[in-house]
Design an enzyme around this catalytic site. Structure first.
Site, PDB file in Angstrom:
ATOM      1  N   ASN A   1      68.064  30.997  -8.961  1.00 14.34           N
ATOM      2  CA  ASN A   1      67.083  31.416  -7.967  1.00 14.34           C
ATOM      3  C   ASN A   1      66.660  32.868  -8.219  1.00 14.34           C
ATOM      4  O   ASN A   1      65.526  33.153  -8.589  1.00 14.34           O
ATOM      5  CB  ASN A   1      67.657  31.252  -6.569  1.00 14.34           C
ATOM      6  CG  ASN A   1      66.627  31.516  -5.460  1.00 14.34           C
ATOM      7  OD1 ASN A   1      66.948  31.432  -4.292  1.00 14.34           O
ATOM      8  ND2 ASN A   1      65.397  31.848  -5.792  1.00 14.34           N
ATOM      9  N   THR A   2      67.611  33.803  -8.084  1.00 17.38           N
ATOM     10  CA  THR A   2      67.284  35.223  -8.182  1.00 17.38           C
ATOM     11  C   THR A   2      66.674  35.585  -9.531  1.00 17.38           C
ATOM     12  O   THR A   2      65.771  36.429  -9.600  1.00 17.38           O
ATOM     13  CB  THR A   2      68.538  36.080  -7.934  1.00 17.38           C
ATOM     14  OG1 THR A   2      69.154  35.663  -6.709  1.00 17.38           O
ATOM     15  CG2 THR A   2      68.185  37.545  -7.825  1.00 17.38           C
TER      16      THR A   2
ATOM     17  N   ALA B   1      74.765  30.291 -10.549  1.00 18.71           N
ATOM     18  CA  ALA B   1      74.992  31.703 -10.214  1.00 18.71           C
ATOM     19  C   ALA B   1      75.229  32.558 -11.445  1.00 18.71           C
ATOM     20  O   ALA B   1      75.986  32.185 -12.347  1.00 18.71           O
ATOM     21  CB  ALA B   1      76.163  31.884  -9.254  1.00 18.71           C
ATOM     22  N   GLY B   2      74.548  33.695 -11.481  1.00 14.74           N
ATOM     23  CA  GLY B   2      74.792  34.699 -12.496  1.00 14.74           C
ATOM     24  C   GLY B   2      73.780  34.764 -13.620  1.00 14.74           C
ATOM     25  O   GLY B   2      73.753  35.743 -14.375  1.00 14.74           O
TER      26      GLY B   2
ATOM     27  N   LYS C   1      74.042  20.265  -1.719  1.00 21.06           N
ATOM     28  CA  LYS C   1      74.834  21.237  -2.467  1.00 21.06           C
ATOM     29  C   LYS C   1      75.768  21.951  -1.502  1.00 21.06           C
ATOM     30  O   LYS C   1      75.324  22.615  -0.563  1.00 21.06           O
ATOM     31  CB  LYS C   1      73.946  22.251  -3.176  1.00 21.06           C
ATOM     32  CG  LYS C   1      74.755  23.296  -3.952  1.00 21.06           C
ATOM     33  CD  LYS C   1      73.895  24.474  -4.355  1.00 21.06           C
ATOM     34  CE  LYS C   1      74.789  25.606  -4.887  1.00 21.06           C
ATOM     35  NZ  LYS C   1      74.031  26.852  -5.092  1.00 21.06           N
TER      36      LYS C   1
ATOM     37  N   GLY D   1      73.533  36.238  -7.819  1.00 17.63           N
ATOM     38  CA  GLY D   1      72.561  37.317  -7.772  1.00 17.63           C
ATOM     39  C   GLY D   1      72.853  38.502  -8.664  1.00 17.63           C
ATOM     40  O   GLY D   1      72.104  39.483  -8.657  1.00 17.63           O
TER      41      GLY D   1
END
Length: 269
Positions: A212-213, A190-191, A103, A164
């Site tokens: 992830n987050t 993301a987001g 990635k 994040g």
């Protein structure tokens, strides 16, 4: 999900359309528990931040998430130019015995973590030339997404909102333009903040979601991982089913009235 609906990336099929990061957990044991609960088969690892053998004598992620069970997706988190990203993924290939699937993310600044697209394009071109299978974090710009496909990237990964942030999908229209424009898999990256964000991404027609987050920062990461698994599955099924058309200012009863048997009242004498 039916087998024929599997996610295909770089010629390999995956039954799960949820990709999960390995950072920000309290320890490797929690990482393993959450990822197992998510059902993810592809896991991302930040080479600059996570030990996968480059730091001798310290616990390695490979011990907790064996490559025989999971497909590793080394990423270039923390890189702000093409050369650093290329160097990082060359190291990943060496550490993972010739691993090709990676990635790419080249960031513009440490505050927004927004993608630096000029540097991303430079890095993508070189990595593809060197034989890497490149999945790439990018802006939700359909023109640049198409350029990445033409370079030879195996998947494009537009952000839904800032890394994040947990703000969810801020521009569904651009995501749809990207989905319509490119032929390679499109995965939201993301987001995502909660399960409904993941479901919306899949309902729009995205091929998968990477997060992830949203899991690691939840009060109960394992439970959130389970929720994300269900949301991605439900969103995909809703997309395949085809939602009903939206109708402004038009109410339609759930139960049809045409042909219904009605009782008539006797007329008064």
């Amino acid at each position: 999900m039916a087998r024929q609906d599997e996610l295909v990336v770089a010629g390999r099929s995956y039954s799960s359309r949820l990709l999960v990061g390995t950072g920000k957990y309290k320890d490797f044991a929690e990482t393993r528990s959450a990822i197992e609960a998510s059902g993810a088969q592809i896991v991302t690892v930040a080479i600059r931040r996570t030990n996968i053998g480059q730091t001798a004598g310290e616990p390695s992620l490979l011990e907790f998430l064996p490559p025989s069970k999971f497909t590793y997706l080394p990423n270039t988190a923390g890189c702000y130019n093409a050369q650093d990203a290329i160097r990082t993924l060359r190291l990943a290939r060496e550490l993972l015995d010739g691993h090709k699937l990676v990635k790419l993310e080249v960031l513009g600044d440490p505050q927004s973590l927004y993608p630096n697209m000029p540097e991303t394009l430079v890095a993508a071109k070189q990595l593809v030339k060197e034989g890497f299978d490149v999945m790439v974090y990018c802006s939700d710009d359909p023109i640049q997404a198409k350029m990445l496909e033409e370079i030879g990237c195996v998947a494009v990964m537009p952000l839904a909102s800032l890394i994040g942030s947990g703000m969810g999908i801020l521009n569904p229209w651009n995501l749809q333009l990207v989905i319509e424009r490119v032929g390679v898999p499109v995965l939201v990256d993301a987001g995502v903040g909660t399960a409904s964000d993941a479901a919306v991404a899949m309902e729009l027609g995205c091929d998968g979601v990477l997060m992830n987050t949203a899991i690691a920062a939840a009060k109960n990461p394992v439970m959130m991982a389970q929720a994300m698994k269900k949301a991605v599955q439900a969103g995909r099924e809703a997309f395949l089913a085809g939602r009903m058309a939206k109708k402004l200012y038009s109410a339609t009863p759930s139960s049809p009235t045409a042909g219904a048997i009605t009782s008539s009242q006797p007329k008064a004498a």
